[in-house]
Design a protein around this motif. Structure first.
Motif, PDB file in Angstrom:
ATOM      1  N   HIS A  45       0.787  -1.231   0.000  1.00  0.00           N
ATOM      2  CA  HIS A  45       0.000   0.000   0.000  1.00  0.00           C
ATOM      3  C   HIS A  45       0.820   1.283   0.000  1.00  0.00           C
ATOM      4  N   TRP A  46       1.799   1.356  -0.896  1.00  0.00           N
ATOM      5  CA  TRP A  46       2.523   2.630  -0.968  1.00  0.00           C
ATOM      6  C   TRP A  46       2.525   3.219  -2.378  1.00  0.00           C
ATOM      7  N   CYS A  47       1.928   2.525  -3.333  1.00  0.00           N
ATOM      8  CA  CYS A  47       2.089   2.912  -4.743  1.00  0.00           C
ATOM      9  C   CYS A  47       0.856   3.526  -5.384  1.00  0.00           C
ATOM     10  N   ARG A  81      -7.091   7.573   3.086  1.00  0.00           N
ATOM     11  CA  ARG A  81      -5.721   7.235   3.487  1.00  0.00           C
ATOM     12  C   ARG A  81      -5.069   8.376   4.277  1.00  0.00           C
ATOM     13  N   GLN A  82      -5.691   9.553   4.313  1.00  0.00           N
ATOM     14  CA  GLN A  82      -5.142  10.642   5.131  1.00  0.00           C
ATOM     15  C   GLN A  82      -5.049  10.228   6.602  1.00  0.00           C
ATOM     16  N   HIS A  83      -5.798   9.196   6.978  1.00  0.00           N
ATOM     17  CA  HIS A  83      -5.786   8.724   8.370  1.00  0.00           C
ATOM     18  C   HIS A  83      -4.990   7.426   8.535  1.00  0.00           C
ATOM     19  N   ASP A  84      -4.324   6.980   7.471  1.00  0.00           N
ATOM     20  CA  ASP A  84      -3.679   5.661   7.468  1.00  0.00           C
ATOM     21  C   ASP A  84      -2.414   5.681   8.341  1.00  0.00           C
ATOM     22  N   ARG A  85      -2.449   4.883   9.423  1.00  0.00           N
ATOM     23  CA  ARG A  85      -1.284   4.831  10.317  1.00  0.00           C
ATOM     24  C   ARG A  85      -0.451   3.572  10.084  1.00  0.00           C
ATOM     25  N   GLN A  86      -0.809   2.783   9.084  1.00  0.00           N
ATOM     26  CA  GLN A  86      -0.090   1.527   8.839  1.00  0.00           C
ATOM     27  C   GLN A  86       1.165   1.734   7.985  1.00  0.00           C
ATOM     28  N   VAL A  87       1.221   2.824   7.244  1.00  0.00           N
ATOM     29  CA  VAL A  87       2.330   3.016   6.296  1.00  0.00           C
ATOM     30  C   VAL A  87       3.071   4.323   6.600  1.00  0.00           C
ATOM     31  N   ARG A 124       4.100   9.017  13.684  1.00  0.00           N
ATOM     32  CA  ARG A 124       5.077   7.925  13.670  1.00  0.00           C
ATOM     33  C   ARG A 124       6.356   8.285  14.421  1.00  0.00           C
ATOM     34  N   ARG A 125       6.412   9.479  14.974  1.00  0.00           N
ATOM     35  CA  ARG A 125       7.629   9.932  15.659  1.00  0.00           C
ATOM     36  C   ARG A 125       7.990   9.011  16.822  1.00  0.00           C
ATOM     37  N   SER A 133       9.457   3.378  10.280  1.00  0.00           N
ATOM     38  CA  SER A 133       8.968   2.751   9.046  1.00  0.00           C
ATOM     39  C   SER A 133       7.827   1.797   9.386  1.00  0.00           C
ATOM     40  N   PHE A 134       7.194   1.250   8.364  1.00  0.00           N
ATOM     41  CA  PHE A 134       6.080   0.315   8.599  1.00  0.00           C
ATOM     42  C   PHE A 134       6.549  -0.970   9.280  1.00  0.00           C
TER      43      PHE A 134
END
Ligand code: GLY
Length: 363
Positions: A45-47, A81-87, A124-125, A133-134
């Motif tokens: 899910h990065w592309c 995806r603005q809320h996506d915390r997985q990537v 993610r800090r 990273s993921f």
């Protein structure tokens, strides 16, 4: 040269038309034997921003309304995806899509999506002063330099200094632990959590922890150039220059690198055209930075050399009938044998971005 670059862009547009017809609603990642891969089990899910990003670039360059319609339709689906915390990839997703959309409209709703995505990424800090990273909280990737700009962007849009500090700290930690004095870089740094102590260099897609993976270098060159532009901090420009000098020193004639600068040469050689495309686009940006004129021109000429190579029959997929991507000879993950010597969506995206930058100049 202009005709050659224009032919490259025309070919990219024809491949996009074909993609839209043949695979409606599909977001490419990498090809298998020249065909866009469809199997959902290998979906990551990065592309998803890259091909919509190409549609925005084609609209910007040609003014044709159908590109905008496709760009909007494909971009809109990314909004949650603005809320996506997985990537750690929200810059890849939103700079290529929502930022281009926002620049065309100034619509505050689009600006809000970009700000929210930047704030999400900042979550993610880690105590070590980096965005994880993921893989997990102990892992810092060089790739995140392509995404941290979204936090600077959100900080600039809102005046939120705490957000800016998160981004500054991430860039400085990356500089300190992943960049090497000669200008090469590590793919990954591993930290002790929660003390934040740096433990060691590592890699997933590079040849070895101590090698310089070509795409990692390209992400660093492009990302530190953007970090300088968005933050105004000169130290990031110096880091980008170090990466550029490494690239120019160690890349074979034609300026398209092999997949890793320190791997034994494969037979036949394994190139990574995507690293070249990212670098070409980054070098055009570096050539706009406050440097002396001779150095700016050197970077601009290097970017044009890369594009000429990528527009040749060796790298442009127009030379292989039926191939569905734009650039040949990209690599996703050599060790897992995924997308090796194939088209990759990010290579195609940054190739088109660099072509549009070149064609907007007097080449
Ligand atoms: N960001 C993942 C890659 O470069 O393959």
């Amino acid at each position: 040269m202009r005709n050659q670059l224009q032919r490259g862009l025309d070919f990219a547009a024809s491949q996009c038309r074909r993609l839209l017809e043949q695979y409606p609603g599909y977001y490419p990642m990498y090809t298998v034997g020249g065909r866009w891969r469809q199997e959902p089990e290998l979906w990551t899910h990065w592309c998803e921003g890259f091909y919509p990003g190409i549609f925005w670039l084609l609209h910007q360059h040609t003014g044709e309304a159908h590109w905008r319609a496709a760009a909007e339709q494909y971009s809109k689906k990314l909004e949650p995806r603005q809320h996506d915390r997985q990537v750690h990839d929200l810059g890849f997703l939103f700079f290529s899509t929502y930022l281009r959309w926002y620049h065309r409209t100034n619509d505050p709703a689009l600006r809000d999506v970009l700000i929210t995505a930047g704030r999400t990424l900042a979550l993610r800090r880690q105590p070590g002063g980096y965005l994880a990273s993921f893989i997990g909280p102990e892992s810092l990737f060089i790739d995140i330099m392509m995404n941290v700009g979204l936090i600077f962007w959100a900080a600039n849009a809102t005046g939120d200094d705490a957000l800016r500090q998160v981004a500054l700290e991430h860039c400085r930690t990356t500089e300190k632990y992943l960049l090497r004095p000669h200008g090469g870089c590590a793919h990954e740094g591993i930290f002790d959590v929660p003390s934040g102590r740096f433990l060691r260099e590592s890699t997933h897609q590079g040849y070895s922890p101590s090698s310089t993976w070509s795409r990692g270098l390209a992400w660093a060159l492009y990302g530190f150039t953007a970090a300088h532009r968005l933050s105004g901090e000169r130290e990031f420009l110096e880091t980008a220059r170090r990466c550029a000098e490494y690239y120019l020193r160690r890349t074979p004639p034609g300026l398209v690198p092999y997949w890793d600068y320190d791997a034994p040469l494969d037979d036949p050689p394994l190139w990574d055209s995507s690293a070249a495309a990212i670098t070409a686009s980054g070098l055009f940006d570096l050539a706009e930075a406050p440097l002396d004129g001779a150095e700016q021109e050197r970077y601009r000429q290097a970017a044009l050399t890369i594009l000429q190579s990528l527009c040749s029959d060796k790298f442009l997929a127009s030379s292989v009938p039926g191939w569905e991507g734009i650039l040949l000879h990209g690599v996703y993950h050599k060790h897992k044998n995924l997308g090796v010597d194939e088209s990759v969506a990010w290579g195609d995206h940054f190739f088109v971005e660099a072509l549009v930058k070149a064609l907007n100049q007097n080449v």
